[in-house]
Design an enzyme around this catalytic site. Structure first.
Site, PDB file in Angstrom:
ATOM      1  N   ALA A  51      -6.333  58.043 -34.072  1.00 29.82           N
ATOM      2  CA  ALA A  51      -5.232  58.620 -34.782  1.00 29.82           C
ATOM      3  C   ALA A  51      -5.363  59.906 -35.339  1.00 29.82           C
ATOM      4  O   ALA A  51      -5.863  60.139 -36.377  1.00 29.82           O
ATOM      5  CB  ALA A  51      -4.840  57.238 -35.977  1.00 29.82           C
TER       6      ALA A  51
ATOM      7  N   TYR B 256      -0.135  60.258 -35.805  1.00 30.05           N
ATOM      8  CA  TYR B 256      -0.394  58.947 -35.476  1.00 30.05           C
ATOM      9  C   TYR B 256      -1.143  58.209 -36.401  1.00 30.05           C
ATOM     10  O   TYR B 256      -1.134  56.925 -36.473  1.00 30.05           O
ATOM     11  CB  TYR B 256      -1.090  58.931 -34.051  1.00 30.05           C
ATOM     12  CG  TYR B 256      -0.567  59.081 -32.947  1.00 30.05           C
ATOM     13  CD1 TYR B 256       0.580  60.290 -32.755  1.00 30.05           C
ATOM     14  CD2 TYR B 256      -0.436  58.144 -31.649  1.00 30.05           C
ATOM     15  CE1 TYR B 256       1.094  60.179 -31.411  1.00 30.05           C
ATOM     16  CE2 TYR B 256       0.208  58.175 -30.847  1.00 30.05           C
ATOM     17  CZ  TYR B 256       1.154  59.357 -30.455  1.00 30.05           C
ATOM     18  OH  TYR B 256       1.787  59.195 -29.212  1.00 30.05           O
TER      19      TYR B 256
ATOM     20  N   GLU C  41      -5.468  58.186 -18.168  1.00 29.51           N
ATOM     21  CA  GLU C  41      -4.825  56.891 -17.592  1.00 29.51           C
ATOM     22  C   GLU C  41      -5.222  57.084 -15.920  1.00 29.51           C
ATOM     23  O   GLU C  41      -5.269  56.069 -15.155  1.00 29.51           O
ATOM     24  CB  GLU C  41      -3.508  56.701 -17.934  1.00 29.51           C
ATOM     25  CG  GLU C  41      -2.982  55.297 -17.227  1.00 29.51           C
ATOM     26  CD  GLU C  41      -1.575  55.044 -17.896  1.00 29.51           C
ATOM     27  OE1 GLU C  41      -1.220  54.385 -18.692  1.00 29.51           O
ATOM     28  OE2 GLU C  41      -0.608  55.576 -17.144  1.00 29.51           O
TER      29      GLU C  41
ATOM     30  N   HIS D  81      -0.299  47.302 -16.382  1.00 36.24           N
ATOM     31  CA  HIS D  81       0.615  48.121 -17.043  1.00 36.24           C
ATOM     32  C   HIS D  81       1.862  47.188 -17.136  1.00 36.24           C
ATOM     33  O   HIS D  81       2.272  46.785 -16.242  1.00 36.24           O
ATOM     34  CB  HIS D  81       0.819  49.552 -16.275  1.00 36.24           C
ATOM     35  CG  HIS D  81       1.569  50.414 -17.090  1.00 36.24           C
ATOM     36  ND1 HIS D  81       2.747  50.328 -17.370  1.00 36.24           N
ATOM     37  CD2 HIS D  81       0.965  51.738 -17.881  1.00 36.24           C
ATOM     38  CE1 HIS D  81       3.368  51.392 -18.201  1.00 36.24           C
ATOM     39  NE2 HIS D  81       2.279  52.221 -18.301  1.00 36.24           N
TER      40      HIS D  81
ATOM     41  N   GLY E  31      -3.269  63.729 -36.033  1.00 32.81           N
ATOM     42  CA  GLY E  31      -1.820  64.080 -36.456  1.00 32.81           C
ATOM     43  C   GLY E  31      -1.063  62.834 -37.083  1.00 32.81           C
ATOM     44  O   GLY E  31      -1.530  62.068 -37.998  1.00 32.81           O
TER      45      GLY E  31
ATOM     46  N   ASP F 280      -5.204  51.881 -27.916  1.00 30.40           N
ATOM     47  CA  ASP F 280      -4.165  52.860 -28.398  1.00 30.40           C
ATOM     48  C   ASP F 280      -3.754  52.418 -29.834  1.00 30.40           C
ATOM     49  O   ASP F 280      -3.836  51.193 -30.052  1.00 30.40           O
ATOM     50  CB  ASP F 280      -2.797  52.827 -27.615  1.00 30.40           C
ATOM     51  CG  ASP F 280      -2.848  53.919 -26.612  1.00 30.40           C
ATOM     52  OD1 ASP F 280      -3.833  54.397 -26.220  1.00 30.40           O
ATOM     53  OD2 ASP F 280      -1.647  54.168 -25.914  1.00 30.40           O
TER      54      ASP F 280
HETATM   55  C1  GAL Z   1       4.902  54.899 -19.584  1.00 31.99           C
HETATM   56  C2  GAL Z   1       3.979  55.138 -20.602  1.00 31.99           C
HETATM   57  C3  GAL Z   1       3.009  56.296 -20.276  1.00 31.99           C
HETATM   58  C4  GAL Z   1       2.322  55.977 -18.994  1.00 31.99           C
HETATM   59  C5  GAL Z   1       3.386  55.918 -17.789  1.00 31.99           C
HETATM   60  C6  GAL Z   1       2.885  55.592 -16.415  1.00 31.99           C
HETATM   61  O1  GAL Z   1       5.689  53.939 -19.779  1.00 31.99           O
HETATM   62  O2  GAL Z   1       4.423  55.302 -21.752  1.00 31.99           O
HETATM   63  O3  GAL Z   1       1.948  56.115 -21.232  1.00 31.99           O
HETATM   64  O4  GAL Z   1       1.327  54.951 -18.766  1.00 31.99           O
HETATM   65  O5  GAL Z   1       4.203  54.700 -18.119  1.00 31.99           O
HETATM   66  O6  GAL Z   1       3.941  55.402 -15.604  1.00 31.99           O
HETATM   67 MN    MN Z   2       0.386  54.932 -26.764  1.00 35.97          MN
END
Ligand code: GAL
Ligand code: MN
Length: 302
Positions: A70, A74, A251, A181, A72, A159
């Site tokens: 965390a 955040y 990522e 994701h 700033g 996160d």
């Molecule tokens: C978004 C997310 C980003 C990244 C991206 C990948 O939705 O906010 O942090 O993960 O997808 O496409």
């Molecule tokens: Mn995040």
């Protein structure tokens, strides 16, 4: 090998092979894939028996190190993160949170349950959110190396702009664990936002890749997560030396890592959802979710 390590090695295998794959609940979900092509379970609501899992794992006094960053503005997310984690995250287990911040004085006091504690570590401020997010790999690598050896059995790196709404428990444990994701779990592979430039170490060519994993949550054993963070840190450094930054920073490198080092367990997007007000047919429960935010307000740069 110590007795506890042996127990962990056995039980994670027994869990994966018997409790999950052979159990009747496993067959309970037909609307989603519940196993990968390399036989790793994908954890969805309806694929595990939480009481059974807890009764097995609670015999071992496991400690789950849990990291958040965390910096700033955040820091505004810390209170909800910790309070909701105390309610839903590894309830009944030992949890040691490690909070990295450039503003330790702004960390709120949150009442912790028994066997749960918080360590705050000061880190330097950085001017770009991209640098803040990428820098996490090195900090995690050093934390595992220098401080966790005798302090934790597993680690999850999360996160902080997030909140728990339902159980996240021992069903998530394994030696290397990724989360699918929330925006890319039901799209064809060619739409995955992997790094596509061959100049980057995170490059994944078209036609390759298994899943698109979220950078905001991953975990596993100390040894495996140490190898992951060290490798990603090294690859990020090589990219930096070549003046290239992968499209989604660490990522992208995490996705490359998981392509070459397959996770032994995947968590469904229930474990890192879009936001509490969004739904999808496959999501029967939202366990952990991003918190909607005004990027211009909380990030140091566009
Ligand atoms: C978004 C997310 C980003 C990244 C991206 C990948 O939705 O906010 O942090 O993960 O997808 O496409
Ligand atoms: Mn995040």
């Amino acid at each position: 090998m110590e007795a506890k390590d042996l127990w962990i090695a056995l039980i994670t295998r027994v869990y994966d092979q018997l409790l999950y794959k052979q159990s009747s609940v496993f067959a309970g979900r037909t609307d989603v894939a519940t196993v990968t092509s390399w036989s790793a379970p994908i954890i969805w609501e309806g694929t595990f028996d939480s009481a059974l899992i807890d009764s097995i794992y609670q015999s071992q006094n496991l400690t789950i190190a849990t990291t958040v960053f965390a910096l700033g503005k955040y820091t505004c997310f810390v209170k909800d993160f910790l309070e909701s984690a105390e309610e839903h995250y590894f309830v009944g287990f030992r949890v040691h949170y490690y909070l990295f911040t450039d503003k330790p004085e702004s960390v709120p006091v949150v009442k912790m349950g028994e066997h749960r504690s918080l360590t705050v570590q000061k880190v330097q401020s950085l001017n770009r959110w991209q640098d803040i997010t990428m820098n996490r790999m090195e900090k995690l690598e050093k934390l595992i190396e220098n401080e966790l050896a005798n302090d934790a059995d597993f680690i999850f790196c999360l996160d902080v702009d997030t909140k728990f709404y339902a159980r996240w428990g021992a069903e998530s444990l394994g030696h290397l664990v990724g989360v699918i994701h929330p925006w890319l779990f039901d799209v064809p592979r060619d739409q995955f936002t992997y790094e596509r430039r061959p100049e980057s170490k995170a490059y994944i060519p078209a036609g390759e890749g298994d899943y698109y994993y979220a950078g905001g949550a991953f975990g596993g054993s100390l040894e495996d997560v140490h190898h992951l963070t060290k490798t990603c840190r090294e690859q990020l450094n090589i990219d930096a030396a070549n003046s290239i930054e992968a499209v989604w920073q660490e990522e992208s490198h995490l996705n490359k890592y998981f392509l070459l080092n397959k996770p032994c367990k995947l968590l469904s997007p229930e474990y890192m959802w879009r936001d509490i007000n969004t739904s999808a047919a496959q999501i029967k429960i939202i366990r952990f979710t991003n918190v909607p935010k005004n990027y211009a307000e909380v990030r140091p740069n566009p």
